[in-house]
Scaffold this active site. Sequence first.
Site, PDB file in Angstrom:
ATOM      1  N   ASP A  88     -15.847  -9.706   5.045  1.00  0.00           N
ATOM      2  CA  ASP A  88     -14.662 -10.384   5.584  1.00  0.00           C
ATOM      3  C   ASP A  88     -14.167  -9.633   6.819  1.00  0.00           C
ATOM      4  O   ASP A  88     -13.057  -9.834   7.290  1.00  0.00           O
ATOM      5  CB  ASP A  88     -13.557 -10.511   4.530  1.00  0.00           C
ATOM      6  CG  ASP A  88     -13.012  -9.169   4.051  1.00  0.00           C
ATOM      7  OD1 ASP A  88     -13.514  -8.113   4.501  1.00  0.00           O
ATOM      8  OD2 ASP A  88     -12.079  -9.158   3.225  1.00  0.00           O
ATOM      9  N   ARG A  92      -7.757   1.145  -0.923  1.00  0.00           N
ATOM     10  CA  ARG A  92      -6.817   0.190  -1.516  1.00  0.00           C
ATOM     11  C   ARG A  92      -7.504  -0.646  -2.594  1.00  0.00           C
ATOM     12  O   ARG A  92      -6.936  -0.926  -3.653  1.00  0.00           O
ATOM     13  CB  ARG A  92      -6.240  -0.718  -0.418  1.00  0.00           C
ATOM     14  CG  ARG A  92      -5.094  -1.602  -0.908  1.00  0.00           C
ATOM     15  CD  ARG A  92      -4.432  -2.364   0.222  1.00  0.00           C
ATOM     16  NE  ARG A  92      -5.287  -3.362   0.806  1.00  0.00           N
ATOM     17  CZ  ARG A  92      -5.765  -3.311   2.055  1.00  0.00           C
ATOM     18  NH1 ARG A  92      -5.510  -2.278   2.821  1.00  0.00           N
ATOM     19  NH2 ARG A  92      -6.535  -4.266   2.517  1.00  0.00           N
ATOM     20  N   PHE A 138     -15.423  -6.066   1.447  1.00  0.00           N
ATOM     21  CA  PHE A 138     -14.192  -6.862   1.370  1.00  0.00           C
ATOM     22  C   PHE A 138     -13.023  -5.896   1.543  1.00  0.00           C
ATOM     23  O   PHE A 138     -12.936  -4.900   0.826  1.00  0.00           O
ATOM     24  CB  PHE A 138     -14.055  -7.558   0.017  1.00  0.00           C
ATOM     25  CG  PHE A 138     -14.961  -8.744  -0.171  1.00  0.00           C
ATOM     26  CD1 PHE A 138     -14.644  -9.973   0.394  1.00  0.00           C
ATOM     27  CD2 PHE A 138     -16.107  -8.634  -0.930  1.00  0.00           C
ATOM     28  CE1 PHE A 138     -15.473 -11.071   0.220  1.00  0.00           C
ATOM     29  CE2 PHE A 138     -16.949  -9.723  -1.117  1.00  0.00           C
ATOM     30  CZ  PHE A 138     -16.630 -10.944  -0.539  1.00  0.00           C
ATOM     31  N   HIS A 139     -12.150  -6.173   2.503  1.00  0.00           N
ATOM     32  CA  HIS A 139     -11.005  -5.273   2.674  1.00  0.00           C
ATOM     33  C   HIS A 139      -9.707  -6.009   3.004  1.00  0.00           C
ATOM     34  O   HIS A 139      -8.644  -5.418   2.968  1.00  0.00           O
ATOM     35  CB  HIS A 139     -11.304  -4.264   3.790  1.00  0.00           C
ATOM     36  CG  HIS A 139     -11.202  -4.839   5.167  1.00  0.00           C
ATOM     37  ND1 HIS A 139     -12.157  -5.674   5.693  1.00  0.00           N
ATOM     38  CD2 HIS A 139     -10.245  -4.718   6.120  1.00  0.00           C
ATOM     39  CE1 HIS A 139     -11.808  -6.028   6.919  1.00  0.00           C
ATOM     40  NE2 HIS A 139     -10.639  -5.472   7.198  1.00  0.00           N
ATOM     41  N   ARG A 140      -9.792  -7.287   3.334  1.00  0.00           N
ATOM     42  CA  ARG A 140      -8.580  -7.997   3.740  1.00  0.00           C
ATOM     43  C   ARG A 140      -7.627  -8.151   2.553  1.00  0.00           C
ATOM     44  O   ARG A 140      -8.054  -8.451   1.429  1.00  0.00           O
ATOM     45  CB  ARG A 140      -8.921  -9.361   4.338  1.00  0.00           C
ATOM     46  CG  ARG A 140      -9.699  -9.224   5.626  1.00  0.00           C
ATOM     47  CD  ARG A 140      -9.800 -10.472   6.442  1.00  0.00           C
ATOM     48  NE  ARG A 140     -10.481 -10.167   7.696  1.00  0.00           N
ATOM     49  CZ  ARG A 140      -9.894  -9.699   8.789  1.00  0.00           C
ATOM     50  NH1 ARG A 140      -8.587  -9.518   8.787  1.00  0.00           N
ATOM     51  NH2 ARG A 140     -10.585  -9.420   9.873  1.00  0.00           N
TER      52      ARG A 140
END
Length: 364
Positions: free
Chosen positions: A283, A241, A206-208
């Site tokens: 994602d 992040r 997941f990075h969005r």
Amino acid sequence: MIKIISVVGARPNFMKIAPLHIALDKYKDKITHLVCHTGQHFDAKMSDVFFNELNLPKPHFHLGVGGGSHAEQTAAIMIKFEEVVLKEKPDMIIVPGDVNSTVACSLVAKKLNIKLAHIESGLRSFDRTMPEEINRLITDVISDYLFVSEESGLVNLRKEGIDESKIHFVGNIIIDSIVNNMHKIDKSDITERLNIEKRNYILVTFHRPANVDDKDKLIEIIEFLNKLSLHKKVVFPIHPRTRNNMIKWNIFDTLSSNIIINEPMGYVDFVNLTKNAFLVITDSGGIQEETTFLGVQCITVRENTERPVTVTVGTNQLIGTNLNNVYNAAMLIVNGNIKKGNIPELWDGQTAVRIADFLAKMEF
């Protein structure tokens, strides 16, 4: 001598330009191919390791732009890239994908009346809230040569009124990197290092921003992963992040012991993890393509995909962002409901060769 500058800036770009650089070597008596790294991904783990593993040369130009808002980053890339272009006077600029580096360098090329080629043209999510969609639309409209990876790209570009003579169906260049590096990928010992059994773990990415920059959403994702880990080990390589947010919001302590958290890893290790996973939940965009080529089950946690062939032909399922639905879809796979898939047309590891052959025949 024809001079071409290819632009890279973020991880997905490296896998697209590396095979092209190799393919263009056949024409080194005719084409000088230079690589410009904008520095959009400025963490060494997010870029330098990819150059080493993919046999990309040390960038001929490094803009060192780093982070910032979309506007700051795009503007900084444009200013610095223009300096390079004015000095080097290339005959063509090649941009891959849909990141800020793509659109920034495309605008510089066309403002200076330099031929522009876009690798991975025509992909559309039809969601203009996504920065990548804006980047794709702008880049395609001003490109002179549009290299398309799947059938939907051809359909979209024709609907948008792009001149047919500019459109070239060449296949998916990201597959070239897998094929070219499979000998390294198969030798990776990442599953041993993580102490996981091949075909018996779930790989999750997941990075969005919508998923990892919202505290409540990130907590929901971790609760979902904890639930998932009751059935199989979960491997979760996390973006810097995401890690910072998890620390800030004290989320690490809530993780199940059956979830393996990893730093961002190199290309070879990550593709090995993908190839040997029971299921991938993501994602991301490119991972949908890699799982389809490798025949691995994939669930995409998005409301749309710009890579629909991974769903219509491949092993990908587009489930949406409701994590209860994602969990249910995952449990169907765990219980044996496996989606059969095929490899899409021209995803054969020869895309870069087709592009290189085309470029070598061009008259400038």
